[in-house]
Design an enzyme around this catalytic site. Sequence first.
Site, PDB file in Angstrom:
ATOM      1  N   CYS A   1       0.825  -1.203   0.000  1.00 34.21           N
ATOM      2  CA  CYS A   1       0.000   0.000   0.000  1.00 34.21           C
ATOM      3  C   CYS A   1       0.865   1.262   0.000  1.00 34.21           C
ATOM      4  CB  CYS A   1      -0.974  -0.048   1.184  1.00 34.21           C
ATOM      5  SG  CYS A   1      -2.320   1.130   1.000  1.00 34.21           S
TER       6      CYS A   1
ATOM      7  N   HIS B   1      -3.249  -5.163   0.666  1.00 35.00           N
ATOM      8  CA  HIS B   1      -2.705  -5.568   1.970  1.00 35.00           C
ATOM      9  C   HIS B   1      -2.658  -7.099   2.078  1.00 35.00           C
ATOM     10  CE1 HIS B   1      -2.690  -1.666   4.131  1.00 35.00           C
ATOM     11  NE2 HIS B   1      -3.600  -1.364   3.228  1.00 35.00           N
TER      12      HIS B   1
ATOM     13  N   GLU C   1      -1.397  -8.787   4.352  1.00 36.96           N
ATOM     14  CA  GLU C   1      -1.401  -9.233   5.752  1.00 36.96           C
ATOM     15  C   GLU C   1      -2.802  -9.451   6.304  1.00 36.96           C
ATOM     16  OE1 GLU C   1      -0.794  -6.255   4.644  1.00 36.96           O
ATOM     17  OE2 GLU C   1      -1.342  -4.666   6.044  1.00 36.96           O
TER      18      GLU C   1
END
Length: 606
Positions: free
Chosen positions: A80, A172, A174
């Site tokens: 990002c 993202h 994660e």
Amino acid sequence: MKHDAIAVIDFGGQYAHLIATRVRDLKVLAEIRQPEDPIEMFRGYKGLIISGSPSLSAFGEDSAYTTAIYDLPVPILGFCFGHQEIAKHYGGKIIHGGREWGHTNLEITEESPVFKGLAPVEQVWMSHFDTVAEIGPDFREIGCSRLGADGEIHRYAAIEAPKLRRYGVQFHPEVDDTIHGGRMIANFVFDICGCRPTWTMGNYIDAQVAKIRERVGNGSVFLLASGGVDSTVTAVLLGRALGPDRLHLLHVDNGLMRKDESRNVLAAFQVMGLGRNLHFLDASDDFLGALAGVVEPEKKRLIIGNTFIRVFEGEARRLGIEGHLLGQGTIYPDTIETGGTKRADTIKTHHNRVPIVEEMIRQGRVIEPLADLYKVEVRELGELLGLDRDLIWKHPFPGPGLGVRLLCSDGVPDRKDFDRMAPEVRRIASKYGLVGEVLPIRSVGVKADLRSYEHPVMLSGEAAWETLLEAAGTIFREVEGINRCLWNLGPGRPAAFAPVAATVTRPRLDLLREADHRVTESLRRHGIYYDIWQCPICLVPLSLDGKGAEMVVVRPVHSERAMTAAPARLPDAVLADLRKDIPSLPGVSGLGLDITSKPPGTIEWE
Ligand code: XMP
């Protein structure tokens, strides 16, 4: 043995720690670094990951950081904001706009080691305002994104410079919503950086024990031990590092504990062999005196945090151990929600992060061995340290205890913007066959990583669980100023809601303790206590249809790390218990089941 490690550069928000956790899940050590740390602190890692950020734009002045990292001979991956920074550093161009939010499809356009083993189209999660519009000469596009099969294409959703070993993705990896994000991170950590998976929680214990010994030297620690899992694991870890003589525990009854809690906690410490220097203090008069007449949530939190320190220092003086370090079981979300990293907004000031504590930390007087961990990791650590399972899986209970579950009011209805909100809420609720009313009080919530302090809505009527959640979601989306939604479990369809002047008092706390006890017992009786993450019970000084002075709110949630949460559906048998057990308590005029996700609501009401 020296472990291979990855540095995660923390540009704020909740993302960096989640990335570090994902890397540690792969049995590779991950350490968080601040963007301004000197370049020496970035040496020795096998690779770097640059996190996203909730507030930064790649244009912002805030984004000054140690750009010498780009001269290091190790692979770098950006997510990002980090992706945009990498693109910019190597001659690319970033523009404002091209916003994407939520689930998106990533179309992989070139083969890349980052995407090894993935399908040509992958679901990923986006949250950005700025966009990479051009890339530098060493880079190539390896993926673009598109919302739906014929949606507009967003270029440069993923880029790489294979020779430089620089990689960036706009989404993202994660978060759980990026379905194969874990695989992408593993590809980077193992294939690109060449890390070996040698890091485990067992290593973490050894490393922490060594760190604690180095930090404490010949000194001792005086630990505030609430009996919750965090401070108990801290106690056991400190005990292992320092031995029982150099660890003093202080359990304080602040008057804001659950029914019989202090008695149970003291007994549990004895059983764990931590009774040697265990001190107990009933400071409930101090806490309740300091809170008398206070209504505002942040003020209450500050008072509770400050009183803990005052009581602690008084007790240290009395015992003649003022020189000991203050030990706390602070975990990572306590820091982040207090705005504890430079770029995070304050959502709530956690009791262990009030300004006096911050000052003591600056003076080097505090030790917090778990400050980097999430609750799931603390529990894993607790299991390895041999703690009792019941203790490890006990629901989290906030440091300020019932103090943040006992709402207070000056009795003046808060009806600003009701003329706009009330008709909209009624219209949406009626679409789902429900009655919806805005309540004239406020609670804390979180939207886009920022604190909100807004009104709840109460929905009355019978509907399927999915319908209730959909109605709540529509209200949050369409009506500004609403951050919470209750489903009425009390009798009838209340139409008049009047706040009642109320502050923190013993009788109100006793009522809340009893309601909390009854709900917990019901969850245990029906075997679902351990299925849910946490179930705060709140007392809200609101009279429904003029019938009493308090509304009870039950807030069961599912969560992984408390950073986000989903309302937990309770079985009918539990709902029946609640309907029977709670409205019969003296002074209770209503009962609501909180069906809000986080965001927009927080788990606790204050
Ligand atoms: P929220 O309400 O912010 O809570 O969604 C996230 C998690 O943190 C707990 N919590 C606290 N824990 N001190 C603590 O030790 C505090 O001041 C505090 N405030 C909230 C909350 O119970 C939930 O598990």
